[in-house]
Scaffold this motif. Structure first.
Motif, PDB file in Angstrom:
ATOM      1  N   GLY A 240     -19.757  48.636 -13.775  1.00 50.33           N
ATOM      2  CA  GLY A 240     -18.696  49.185 -14.610  1.00 50.33           C
ATOM      3  C   GLY A 240     -17.438  48.352 -14.424  1.00 50.33           C
ATOM      4  O   GLY A 240     -17.460  47.312 -13.767  1.00 50.33           O
ATOM      5  N   GLY A 241     -16.350  48.799 -15.007  1.00 46.40           N
ATOM      6  CA  GLY A 241     -15.109  48.032 -14.980  1.00 46.40           C
ATOM      7  C   GLY A 241     -14.548  47.845 -13.580  1.00 46.40           C
ATOM      8  O   GLY A 241     -14.203  48.815 -12.908  1.00 46.40           O
ATOM      9  N   ARG A 242     -14.482  46.605 -13.133  1.00 45.97           N
ATOM     10  CA  ARG A 242     -13.881  46.271 -11.853  1.00 45.97           C
ATOM     11  C   ARG A 242     -12.926  45.103 -12.047  1.00 45.97           C
ATOM     12  O   ARG A 242     -12.750  44.608 -13.157  1.00 45.97           O
ATOM     13  N   SER A 243     -12.317  44.663 -10.959  1.00 47.60           N
ATOM     14  CA  SER A 243     -11.359  43.568 -11.056  1.00 47.60           C
ATOM     15  C   SER A 243     -12.090  42.225 -11.161  1.00 47.60           C
ATOM     16  O   SER A 243     -13.283  42.109 -10.869  1.00 47.60           O
ATOM     17  N   VAL A 244     -11.335  41.211 -11.574  1.00 48.62           N
ATOM     18  CA  VAL A 244     -11.904  39.863 -11.702  1.00 48.62           C
ATOM     19  C   VAL A 244     -12.421  39.367 -10.358  1.00 48.62           C
ATOM     20  O   VAL A 244     -13.529  38.835 -10.258  1.00 48.62           O
ATOM     21  N   VAL A 245     -11.637  39.542  -9.313  1.00 49.61           N
ATOM     22  CA  VAL A 245     -12.029  39.019  -8.006  1.00 49.61           C
ATOM     23  C   VAL A 245     -13.275  39.731  -7.488  1.00 49.61           C
ATOM     24  O   VAL A 245     -14.133  39.121  -6.833  1.00 49.61           O
ATOM     25  N   GLU A 246     -13.440  41.011  -7.800  1.00 48.60           N
ATOM     26  CA  GLU A 246     -14.651  41.728  -7.391  1.00 48.60           C
ATOM     27  C   GLU A 246     -15.863  41.205  -8.162  1.00 48.60           C
ATOM     28  O   GLU A 246     -16.962  41.112  -7.599  1.00 48.60           O
ATOM     29  N   ALA A 247     -15.659  40.861  -9.431  1.00 53.55           N
ATOM     30  CA  ALA A 247     -16.753  40.292 -10.226  1.00 53.55           C
ATOM     31  C   ALA A 247     -17.206  38.954  -9.657  1.00 53.55           C
ATOM     32  O   ALA A 247     -18.406  38.667  -9.575  1.00 53.55           O
ATOM     33  N   VAL A 248     -16.242  38.117  -9.241  1.00 56.28           N
ATOM     34  CA  VAL A 248     -16.576  36.810  -8.676  1.00 56.28           C
ATOM     35  C   VAL A 248     -17.264  36.975  -7.320  1.00 56.28           C
ATOM     36  O   VAL A 248     -18.223  36.258  -7.001  1.00 56.28           O
ATOM     37  N   ALA A 249     -16.775  37.915  -6.522  1.00 55.61           N
ATOM     38  CA  ALA A 249     -17.402  38.168  -5.216  1.00 55.61           C
ATOM     39  C   ALA A 249     -18.854  38.597  -5.398  1.00 55.61           C
ATOM     40  O   ALA A 249     -19.756  38.141  -4.671  1.00 55.61           O
ATOM     41  N   ASP A 250     -19.105  39.449  -6.386  1.00 55.80           N
ATOM     42  CA  ASP A 250     -20.476  39.887  -6.646  1.00 55.80           C
ATOM     43  C   ASP A 250     -21.315  38.740  -7.193  1.00 55.80           C
ATOM     44  O   ASP A 250     -22.512  38.630  -6.902  1.00 55.80           O
ATOM     45  N   ALA A 251     -20.701  37.868  -7.986  1.00 59.20           N
ATOM     46  CA  ALA A 251     -21.415  36.708  -8.528  1.00 59.20           C
ATOM     47  C   ALA A 251     -21.884  35.780  -7.415  1.00 59.20           C
ATOM     48  O   ALA A 251     -22.975  35.202  -7.498  1.00 59.20           O
ATOM     49  N   LYS A 252     -21.066  35.616  -6.380  1.00 60.38           N
ATOM     50  CA  LYS A 252     -21.468  34.787  -5.237  1.00 60.38           C
ATOM     51  C   LYS A 252     -22.703  35.374  -4.555  1.00 60.38           C
ATOM     52  O   LYS A 252     -23.632  34.642  -4.200  1.00 60.38           O
ATOM     53  N   LYS A 253     -22.729  36.687  -4.392  1.00 63.60           N
ATOM     54  CA  LYS A 253     -23.895  37.338  -3.793  1.00 63.60           C
ATOM     55  C   LYS A 253     -25.131  37.159  -4.676  1.00 63.60           C
ATOM     56  O   LYS A 253     -26.232  36.924  -4.181  1.00 63.60           O
ATOM     57  N   ALA A 254     -24.926  37.272  -5.989  1.00 64.58           N
ATOM     58  CA  ALA A 254     -26.047  37.101  -6.921  1.00 64.58           C
ATOM     59  C   ALA A 254     -26.590  35.681  -6.856  1.00 64.58           C
ATOM     60  O   ALA A 254     -27.810  35.468  -6.882  1.00 64.58           O
TER      61      ALA A 254
END
Length: 403
Positions: free
Chosen positions: A378-392
């Protein structure tokens, strides 16, 4: 520059940096500031980029008061160190000069669906790991919500153009004007030799209110207005339903485009919007009205019912009587959800009750398909999206090693 230097001097170089703990992507802020003070800006920029490839974007759009700066020890008795300004100077000055150290080619190919912050971040990480990466993007340019959901005065589009050039230089390929789930499906990608697929498609479906009048010509959704403000004839008086970040971006964009009166409406008093952006909206002329429940929309403006809150700020009761709030145009900016076409066109993908992508540690229910960012949480901040992308990206790398 002098202000940034003085801010850097204020950093206490804490042994246990609370600022770093407050950062969703764990940026080593004390180390970056120490390098900055030594004049080692190239090294500082490289460290920031390696940790967060969208460091430049985050230096602008992050809610620093809630994250890094909000945890600064200095902020207990005085103002916190303005890390966002320091990070912006370093990352902006050296973006073109940071090096991308790529491992030997693995021969594996990855398709990334969506060129928003999660897709961009994951693609950069994956190309560094030696994989061949192609980003599929529905729009004509990369950036996702960074480009089509954040106003120019908050995040200049030229920054995203610089990222596009940088990513192409890294070897990342882009297939624009391609909505996966329409002509091309994930099944097609599997057929054509992609070894893994990352879904980072974000939230592009406006959530309707399901009220009478929602289909009138003087009504639209916030996500559509922000993508193309000049396409709408707002008039002089605008009503915005919602008080979150999207609603405030809508209000400020309308004011910047010459709308005389802008009012934002909400049922409750609290808002999850960035307090600084809310304050700027007020300074620019926006008004906020709370304890108002939208009941229907007319050509003359939205109709509301008065809400009564209890001592905990929760809705206790709602009056039956309707009140008209005159407006030439109404923009609904309550929330957004994911498009369902990917799940509908991929037999082994599953969604949650909220319509989000179902994952576990970035793995979806489909073989070789992963998820990251807002489409998952769901809607989160940009930095949280990038942090999750690194894990992915790490999960994809592990998967490909075993394939």
């Amino acid at each position: 520059m002098l202000n940034i230097q003085s801010e850097a001097q204020r950093c206490l170089q804490c042994k246990i940096p609370r600022c770093q703990k407050g950062c969703p992507i764990s940026t080593d802020i004390p180390k970056a500031i120490a390098l900055f003070k030594l004049g080692k800006l190239q090294e500082a920029a490289q460290m920031l980029f390696d940790n967060n490839p969208l460091s430049l974007v985050c230096s602008i759009v992050c809610d620093h008061d809630k994250q890094c700066e909000g945890h600064c020890v200095k902020g207990i008795k005085e103002t916190p160190v303005e890390w966002g300004s320091i990070e912006h100077f370093i990352s902006d000055t050296y973006l073109e000069r940071v090096q991308v150290n790529k491992k030997e080619p693995t021969g594996k190919t990855v398709a990334v669906i969506g060129a928003g912050p999660a897709g961009m971040g994951a693609a950069i990480e994956l190309i560094k790991m030696g994989h061949d990466v192609t980003i599929f993007e529905e729009q004509s340019e990369i950036g996702g919500m960074l480009r089509y959901g954040i106003p120019e005065f908050r995040l200049p589009k030229s920054i995203l153009d610089r990222y596009a050039k940088k990513m192409k230089e890294m070897g990342i390929r882009f297939r624009l004007h391609t909505a996966v789930g329409n002509s091309i499906t994930i099944e097609d990608m599997r057929r054509d030799g992609y070894d893994a697929v990352l879904i980072a498609s974000g939230l592009w479906r406006a959530q309707p209110l399901h009220v009478q009048g929602e289909s009138l010509p003087n009504v639209c959704y916030g996500i559509h207005y922000l993508a193309s403000p000049d396409s709408f004839e707002i008039g002089s008086r605008l009503a915005v339903i919602g008080t979150g970040n999207t609603a405030i971006d809508v209000a400020r964009t309308a004011l910047h485009n010459g709308v005389s009166y802008v009012t934002l409406y909400a049922r409750r008093n609290q808002s999850n919007a960035d307090p600084k952006e809310r304050e700027l909206a007020l300074l620019e002329g926006a008004q906020f009205k709370t304890e108002m429940q939208i009941s229907r929309i007319t050509k003359e403006g939205p109709m509301f019912k008065t809400v009564h809150l209890d001592e905990n700020g929760q809705i206790a009761s709602i009056d039956e009587e309707e009140v008209l709030e005159p407006a030439d145009f109404t923009i609904i900016a309550a929330s957004q959800g994911p498009l369902s076409k990917l799940i509908n066109t991929t037999s082994d993908l599953e969604g949650t009750e909220r319509g989000l992508l179902k994952v576990e540690n970035n793995y979806t229910t489909a073989e070789g398909v992963f998820g990251a960012g807002d489409v998952v949480y769901g809607g989160r901040s940009v930095v949280e999206a990038v942090a999750d992308a690194k894990k992915a990206a790490q999960a994809i790398d592990e998967y490909l090693k075993n394939k």
